[in-house]
Design an enzyme around this catalytic site. Structure first.
Site, PDB file in Angstrom:
ATOM      1  N   ASP A  72       0.798  -1.231   0.000  1.00 23.80           N
ATOM      2  CA  ASP A  72       0.000   0.000   0.000  1.00 23.80           C
ATOM      3  C   ASP A  72       0.827   1.276   0.000  1.00 23.80           C
ATOM      4  O   ASP A  72       0.308   2.344   0.243  1.00 23.80           O
ATOM      5  CB  ASP A  72      -0.951   0.019   1.200  1.00 23.80           C
ATOM      6  CG  ASP A  72      -0.218   0.004   2.529  1.00 23.80           C
ATOM      7  OD1 ASP A  72      -0.863   0.282   3.540  1.00 23.80           O
ATOM      8  OD2 ASP A  72       0.982  -0.292   2.547  1.00 23.80           O
ATOM      9  N   ASP A 117      15.650 -20.063  -3.112  1.00 29.16           N
ATOM     10  CA  ASP A 117      15.172 -21.407  -3.453  1.00 29.16           C
ATOM     11  C   ASP A 117      14.130 -21.376  -4.562  1.00 29.16           C
ATOM     12  O   ASP A 117      13.460 -22.368  -4.826  1.00 29.16           O
ATOM     13  CB  ASP A 117      14.614 -22.118  -2.218  1.00 29.16           C
ATOM     14  CG  ASP A 117      13.437 -21.370  -1.592  1.00 29.16           C
ATOM     15  OD1 ASP A 117      13.029 -20.325  -2.122  1.00 29.16           O
ATOM     16  OD2 ASP A 117      12.920 -21.845  -0.558  1.00 29.16           O
ATOM     17  N   HIS A 119      11.312 -19.646  -4.787  1.00 29.17           N
ATOM     18  CA  HIS A 119       9.890 -19.457  -4.474  1.00 29.17           C
ATOM     19  C   HIS A 119       9.460 -18.049  -4.850  1.00 29.17           C
ATOM     20  O   HIS A 119      10.223 -17.095  -4.719  1.00 29.17           O
ATOM     21  CB  HIS A 119       9.588 -19.751  -3.001  1.00 29.17           C
ATOM     22  CG  HIS A 119      10.072 -18.710  -2.041  1.00 29.17           C
ATOM     23  ND1 HIS A 119      11.208 -18.869  -1.266  1.00 29.17           N
ATOM     24  CD2 HIS A 119       9.572 -17.492  -1.703  1.00 29.17           C
ATOM     25  CE1 HIS A 119      11.375 -17.809  -0.498  1.00 29.17           C
ATOM     26  NE2 HIS A 119      10.402 -16.951  -0.747  1.00 29.17           N
ATOM     27  N   GLU A 124       6.453 -21.812  -1.436  1.00 23.33           N
ATOM     28  CA  GLU A 124       7.691 -22.518  -1.154  1.00 23.33           C
ATOM     29  C   GLU A 124       7.869 -23.730  -2.065  1.00 23.33           C
ATOM     30  O   GLU A 124       6.911 -24.174  -2.728  1.00 23.33           O
ATOM     31  CB  GLU A 124       7.683 -22.991   0.301  1.00 23.33           C
ATOM     32  CG  GLU A 124       7.386 -21.898   1.317  1.00 23.33           C
ATOM     33  CD  GLU A 124       8.595 -21.100   1.728  1.00 23.33           C
ATOM     34  OE1 GLU A 124       8.709 -20.741   2.897  1.00 23.33           O
ATOM     35  OE2 GLU A 124       9.454 -20.817   0.865  1.00 23.33           O
TER      36      GLU A 124
END
Length: 252
Positions: A72, A117, A119, A124
């Site tokens: 926001d 990783d 994500h 995940e």
């Protein structure tokens, strides 16, 4: 799929900000035609956000008719939609968020960042590639990476989060993913040089019809030389997307 490679973080951030600006201005948003923008958290997009603030202050860009999802900053709070992690009914909160996106006509441009990783958002490794907004348990690597926002105190880092799903982001008309730093290099390699794999959720965006990966040189360290050379050879085409920088003043 496009891969835009800039020399460093600042230039990558500026390119991304110019692209977002041009997308909004070309859309010509108005009272009956809002531009819907998905925004990520984390440190990677901060440089991009600073440039967007500059464009706003200079009069080149207005957020008056822009609806945002996730963050926001620098927009009318009435047009900002943020998941409430303290809601009494978390599933209802997730369902309502998806409904708000649908009511807005979908996301025009979803900007994302990734973890080392691979994500995207909090999807995940192992997350479904058709997942929707939901409650997710965070992996330890993510908790460790976010400790810097909690004075390095692991005990203060939330272990669960509400997140848009991979499918939610895939529904956007366009996706731009920011990847910077050597610590994201292997994730970028997995994202674009190997197949789609739910253990590297960012790889799903190989299959999106309009995906732009924006990265710096450090993030390309694991890529094949011919891959880097190929996409650098297209920079004269990619730069036409941000040069010139469009202005709300000129459009109006």
């Amino acid at each position: 799929m496009r891969l835009v490679i800039l020399d460093n973080y600042d230039l990558a951030s500026e390119w991304a900000a110019k692209y977002i600006c041009n997308c909004i201005v070309k859309f010509k948003p108005g009272q009956d035609r809002y531009f819907s923008l998905g925004l990520p958290t984390g440190s990677t997009p901060l440089g991009c956000y600073k440039k967007l603030i500059e464009y706003h202050k200079s009069g080149n860009l207005s957020f008056k008719y822009v609806k945002t999802f996730n963050m926001d900053e620098y927009v009318d709070p009435n047009n900002a939609h943020i998941l409430d992690g303290n809601a009494e009914d978390l599933q209802a909160e997730c369902d309502a968020f998806e409904k708000k996106i649908k009511e807005a006509g979908g996301i025009d441009l979803f900007v994302g960042g990734i973890g080392p990783d691979g994500h995207i958002a909090f999807n995940e490794p192992g997350s479904s590639l058709v997942s929707r907004t939901r409650l997710k348990t965070l992996a330890m690597d993510t908790i460790l990476a976010n400790a810097k926002y909690f004075d390095g105190d692991l005990s203060k880092v939330p272990t669960m989060a509400l997140t848009v799903g991979v499918g939610t982001v895939m529904d956007a008309r366009e996706v731009m993913i920011l990847i910077t730093g050597a610590h994201k290099a292997f994730a970028l390699y997995k994202a674009i040089e190997e197949g789609v794999n739910h253990m590297w959720t960012v790889s799903a965006f190989q299959q999106h019809p309009r995906t732009i990966f924006v990265c710096d040189e450090d993030a390309t360290l694991e890529l094949r030389v011919k891959t880097v050379k190929y996409f650098k050879g297209l920079m004269h085409v990619h730069n036409k997307l941000v040069d010139p920088l469009y202005s709300m003043t000129e459009e109006n």
